[in-house]
Write an enzyme that holds these catalytic residues in place. Structure first.
Site, PDB file in Angstrom:
ATOM      1  CG  ASN A 169     -23.177 -45.428  -7.131  1.00 43.63           C
ATOM      2  OD1 ASN A 169     -22.038 -45.780  -6.849  1.00 43.63           O
ATOM      3  ND2 ASN A 169     -23.511 -44.962  -8.334  1.00 43.63           N
ATOM      4  CD  GLU A 170     -28.575 -50.875  -4.382  1.00 49.18           C
ATOM      5  OE1 GLU A 170     -29.229 -49.949  -3.856  1.00 49.18           O
ATOM      6  OE2 GLU A 170     -29.102 -51.706  -5.145  1.00 49.18           O
ATOM      7  N   PRO A 171     -27.131 -47.915  -0.851  1.00 46.18           N
ATOM      8  CG  PRO A 171     -29.092 -47.997   0.407  1.00 46.18           C
ATOM      9  CD  PRO A 171     -28.496 -48.465  -0.882  1.00 46.18           C
TER      10      PRO A 171
END
Ligand code: F6R
Length: 637
Positions: A169-171
């Site tokens: 879950n990236e920025p």
């Protein structure tokens, strides 16, 4: 062990953790932390077993959980821990990714855990990197539904990426996101580059369990090891909740613990600037750290600091305890000034009472240990040069061959030169053939490895000759722990320690320089240092060791903090250029090296930036203005 608050203590409710919004436990090293978490998981599995219930585990991959899995495997084999009631759901998988690929998280999980325990194959769930793009959306929905059907996750193990990702879950990830496909952040891809042998080979996408899915877990433990994680951990634990750092969402989860080690905790306010948190126990190290920080914060040099500066910045009890600002300033200034010397091997016939090194003997026997074949010139090229110039008997001891860091095209170039010189050279033919037909980027055959090792050896000899050393003073240990032919190394063995000890015994040095850098991407520096420390332990009862002082330099990745420095060796602009040239001899490590880490600067640029930076900091504190400084800390054994 530092501050091991195993008992649940909500963060932020006590003075020392008042800046913290996530409960965390800090271990001296990752080993202890991993064993503790493996025990928590094992206890949960057993509790569920007693009640005849399934235990639903959310599992992570990456470097962080490896030791936890090792311990779980040990418990299965030695203590009879059964996983027959475990259902696992992995967090993520690269997309697209063949299941059998050595890069797949599928492969990772079987390699590190599932192949060694009795989990039922049908109870293992890992996102499938081969699902077609048309089916992907429904596949992700089904993954979440399946977790829900089991009643959700009982325990979720997490690591954290430098972007603040959990799972992938990236920025930008949403608080309520479910399992889905995602585009990987460039930082995440750069971090994975070395295991994929180049960023261009790292997939651009992944499938990841969503934040919403993770957050529903009944218990969450996030593991964070090493200095590389310290900045993002501080942001996550102390910062505001934000989609820019998805791990901050965990601040709202009521049963989350971050299990981290000392290096990873370094940026937390209670360790970084404890005087801002509450009363401190002031020792010399903390005073030094605080005064350097106070100078940076107020943008003043040491001798300009006033009582008001101390009082306004949380250091009034230091004044109360240790006297006036004037006294503190003078003491700190002198202490720093005394670290500076142009005579790293000691200045002959000089009063050495306030110098970092002894004057006697005039000519010292010196060992410079270099973990890889270029750390000597990268990290202490200027000091090395001075030691030789000042007539000491300097020996450079290269601990590993460094062969895996030579690219195939570099090796091919040399093999082709050999072939051009002698078209009948069967060895050259074999090497060329082996490189051209290589299927896995990971394993070199023995001849290719040998050639790569020779390339680095010759580069080292060229560089050390340039500094003025005779070849007889150069030693190549080729420690066996390193010679696996792959990125993954063996643990340190007695044989590695003995080889190092024998070399020390043979040279009987008055000074040893060693890489005290623990942040290199593959941990080689740490193992090399452990081998030296163990050898010193074995040898310390010998009389000649009473005269041996050990100085630690830092490798290409990090520098000592100013307050930690005990010897600072200045370099003139010309010496900086000479050092640069010595580093240039390591041509296989120039121009986009294999294991760049997350810093894209070439090694000579990193070295110069770092040495300039130390000089700039000394100057800002009110000391002389040097072009560059190399820094060392003494190690007592
Ligand atoms: C892996 C995963 C990632 C990693 C993170 C840290 O399944 O979900 O979030 O936990 O990238 O990786 P390491 O542990 O290699 O530093």
């Amino acid at each position: 062990m530092k501050a091991v608050n195993i008992n649940y203590k909500p963060a932020g409710q006590f003075e020392d953790t008042r800046f913290e919004k996530i409960h965390n436990v800090i271990f001296e090293n990752s080993d202890e932390g991993s064993i503790c978490i493996a025990k928590e998981i094992a206890d949960l599995i057993k509790r569920k077993q007693k009640k005849n219930k399934l235990c639903i585990l959310g599992l992570a991959t990456g470097s962080s959980p490896i030791r936890v899995y090792e311990e779980l495997v040990r418990m299965h084999k030695e203590d009879g821990l059964s996983f027959s009631n475990v259902v696992s759901f992995n967090l993520d998988e690269y997309y697209t990714m063949e299941t059998e690929s050595i890069h797949s998280y599928h492969y990772f999980m079987y390699q590190h855990l599932f192949n060694h325990i009795d989990i039922k194959p049908e109870n293992v769930n890992i996102p499938d990197g081969t699902v077609s793009s048309e089916e992907l959306h429904q596949y992700c929905i089904d993954y979440d539904l399946k977790i829900n059907e089991y009643g959700g996750l009982d325990f979720q193990l997490l690591g954290i990426g430098r972007t603040g990702h959990i799972g992938f879950n990236e920025p930008g990830s949403h608080y309520n996101s479910g399992t889905r496909s995602i585009t990987l952040d460039p930082v995440t891809r750069a971090d994975a580059a070395s295991s994929f042998l180049g960023i261009e080979n790292v997939p651009k996408k992944a499938i990841t369990m969503g934040i919403g899915t993770v957050r529903k877990a009944k218990r969450i433990v996030l593991l964070g090891w090493g200095a590389n994680k310290s900045a993002i951990l501080k942001e996550t634990i102390e910062g505001e909740i934000s989609s820019e750092v998805p791990a901050t969402y965990l601040q709202e989860h009521k049963n989350t613990t971050f299990v981290i080690n000392e290096e990873a905790s370094e940026e937390l306010t209670r360790f970084k600037t404890p005087w801002l948190v509450g009363p401190c126990l002031w020792d010399d190290e903390l005073i030094g750290k605080a005064i350097v920080w106070l100078c940076e914060t107020t943008r003043k040099s040491i001798l300009r600091l006033t009582e008001k500066d101390y009082n306004d910045n949380g250091m009034s009890n230091l004044l109360a305890e240790r006297g006036s600002a004037y006294d503190l300033n003078i003491k700190m200034f002198n202490q720093l000034q005394h670290t500076i010397t142009g005579w790293p091997g000691g200045k002959p016939n000089a009063d050495d009472s306030s110098r970092p090194e002894r004057a006697k003997p005039d000519k010292k026997r010196v060992i410079i240990f270099s973990p890889h074949p270029d750390d000597d010139v990268i990290s202490m090229g200027g000091t090395f040069d001075r030691l030789v110039e000042q007539g000491h008997d300097v020996h450079v001891v290269y601990q590993t061959s460094g062969n895996i860091a030579v690219s195939d095209h570099e090796a091919l170039k040399f093999a082709e030169v050999l072939k051009d010189l002698n078209p009948d050279d069967a060895n050259a033919d074999a090497i060329i053939e082996s490189i051209n037909t290589k299927t896995t980027a990971y394993e070199d055959d023995i001849n290719v490895r040998k050639l790569k090792g020779i390339i680095r050896r010759r580069e080292s000899l060229a560089a050390t000759r340039f500094v003025g050393l005779l070849d007889k003073n150069i030693h190549f240990l080729e420690l066996p722990f390193y010679e696996t032919g792959t990125v993954k190394k063996n643990p340190i063995g007695q044989i590695d320690i003995d080889i190092v000890a024998n070399k020390i015994e043979e040279i009987k040095p008055h000074q040893i320089y060693a890489a005290g850098d623990l942040a290199d991407p593959h941990g080689t520096h740490k193992v090399c240092l452990d081998a030296i420390f163990a050898a010193l332990e074995n040898l310390k009862h010998n009389d000649y060791m009473d005269d041996c002082w050990v100085w630690l330099y830092r490798g290409a990745w990090h520098e000592w903090d100013i307050h930690q420095i005990e010897m600072a060796v200045p370099m003139s602009p010309d010496q900086v250029l000479k050092k640069r040239k010595a580093i240039f001899y390591h041509q296989s490590q120039k121009d986009g090296v294999m294991f760049q880490g997350n810093d894209t600067r070439e090694f000579w640029v990193r070295a110069e930036d770092r040495n300039n930076d130390t000089a700039r900091k000394y100057h800002a504190l009110g000391l002389s203005d040097y072009a560059a400084l190399e820094a060392f800390k003494r190690y007592f054994f």
